[in-house]
Design an enzyme around this catalytic site. Sequence first.
Site, short mmCIF file in Angstrom:
data_model
loop_
_atom_site.label_atom_id
_atom_site.label_comp_id
_atom_site.label_asym_id
_atom_site.label_seq_id
_atom_site.Cartn_x
_atom_site.Cartn_y
_atom_site.Cartn_z
N HIS A 369 36.29 40.97 41.05
CA HIS A 369 36.91 41.93 40.69
C HIS A 369 38.40 41.53 40.60
O HIS A 369 38.93 42.39 39.09
CB HIS A 369 37.32 43.83 42.02
N GLU A 370 39.50 41.54 41.27
CA GLU A 370 41.03 41.20 40.68
C GLU A 370 40.99 39.99 39.61
O GLU A 370 41.23 40.10 38.71
CB GLU A 370 41.47 40.05 41.81
N HIS A 373 39.82 41.97 36.15
CA HIS A 373 40.94 42.21 35.31
C HIS A 373 41.72 41.51 34.25
O HIS A 373 42.33 41.32 33.50
CB HIS A 373 42.16 42.11 36.32
N GLU A 451 40.10 49.46 36.82
CA GLU A 451 39.50 49.79 38.22
C GLU A 451 37.82 49.79 37.81
O GLU A 451 36.73 48.81 38.72
CB GLU A 451 39.87 50.67 38.87
N ASP A 455 35.05 45.95 38.23
CA ASP A 455 33.84 46.68 39.31
C ASP A 455 32.70 46.31 38.88
O ASP A 455 31.71 45.83 39.36
CB ASP A 455 34.11 48.10 40.06
#
Length: 489
Positions: A369-370, A373, A451, A455
């Site tokens: 997930h990070e 980004h 976000e 995901d």
Amino acid sequence: MDVTLPLTPQYTQLSGLGGGGLPPSPGDDGSSSSSDDLFATYAVAATLAFSLVVYLFESYLSLRQRRSYHKTEFPSELEGTVGKIDAEREREKKEKGEETEKEGEEAKEGGEASSKEKVDRDAPLLPQLRSKFAASQSYGLEKVHFSLFSSTYGTFEGTAFVLWGFLPYVWDLSCRFGNEYFGWTETNDEIKVTLIFMSIVTIVGTITSLPFEWYSTFRIEKRHGFNKQTPALFVTDKIKGLFLTAIFGGPFLALLLRIIKWGGESFYLYVWAFTFVFSVIMMTLVPVVIMPMFNKYEPLPEGTLKEDIHALAGRLEFPLTKLFVMDGSKRSSHSNAFMFGFFKNKRIVLFDTLMQQVHNNEILAILGHELGHWKMGHIATFVISQLYMGAAFYCFSLCYTSHGLYRAFGFDDTDRPVPTIIALLLFLSTVFEPIDKALSYAMTVHSRKCEFKADEFSVNLRTWRTWAPCAPTAGTPRTTIRTRRWWSG
């Protein structure tokens, strides 16, 4: 204080505390521009009205969010997804056979504490989440109530400070203190007096916010099993924070004011360049110097997890150079992971609580997930902040000589210079505040969309069957099961 327009603070430089304020004075030549007249007449009233509108709007959002925390039925979508994960886990355990039994025996021999942790990590997720749901809702509800109370107080305090004349009072107090003890004057030693002024403002802000921070940490967080911080550590953190503010904030502010004075009409260009350089320096120093003052960072031990993280980073072409474990458990049982660094020198930090609470493949999903980004270009905070700073200082340069604004807030003595720090603070809290709020809300909406995209990115990596179990299990022994809407941040 006068209750008709123009509103004037109780304390002004000309009237002190005795006369309830005076009408704004014209310029030195006996006249004033139309914009100065508008600022002088409506600035205080408009500022208070806008603050009230923002407070009511944000309270409305909080009250809408509060309704979701009154729900008692476990989310059906989460139930179905996590049920599938439990079934998949059960099949994996059966395939492992004897290996699983051996691990169970070793866990029992490890003692009651480690056995409990083993059960928490390996037991079916759905029953655990069901048991946490009521506590999660209670925690979220209490946080909303506390937020409403603290925002109400903040609005009341801000209004009271404006109507009282907090800024002119503290500035005059700083001038008297500097003159009496050091022989400084606001004309020849404005920057030195400004440092006294900001010190007083910082101390007052720390004192007024301290009860709320204390209650949040030692009442709400402790009541719900999250807080691990001791009162001594809390106080030590505060002292360190004030020390760092003085060490870095003081020189930064002095140079900033010096550049504004020196730069002439195009000072905003020099200020923009200065803030950019300072930001780069701080982004370099913070992880190396400042963060280790509050937490311990140790290299992630060699093993499967480290190898898998490096493999994931290589797969995404993420230039990972170092992996750390941070002792987040010294303050809270909340868990997290984050990354930082410039260009080809990226680092990832895992909270020790995260490693204690979830399995390696779930950590990989969280990092997916990070990294999502980063891969999709969501991490543009630095660029946005620099553009924001440039726009803010350019607008400030257009309003720098609007003396009507300063007179409206109590700086009405035309025989005295208007302090640059006052001009900047009043501009940011009045003229630029609506722009700032609009950008803030827009960034919140954009952040929520990012976000969801991150995901989806993590799910598509297939480091875990689905992202769904990671959000609820990567939290704490009592997790907040999110039912937030897009506008809640």
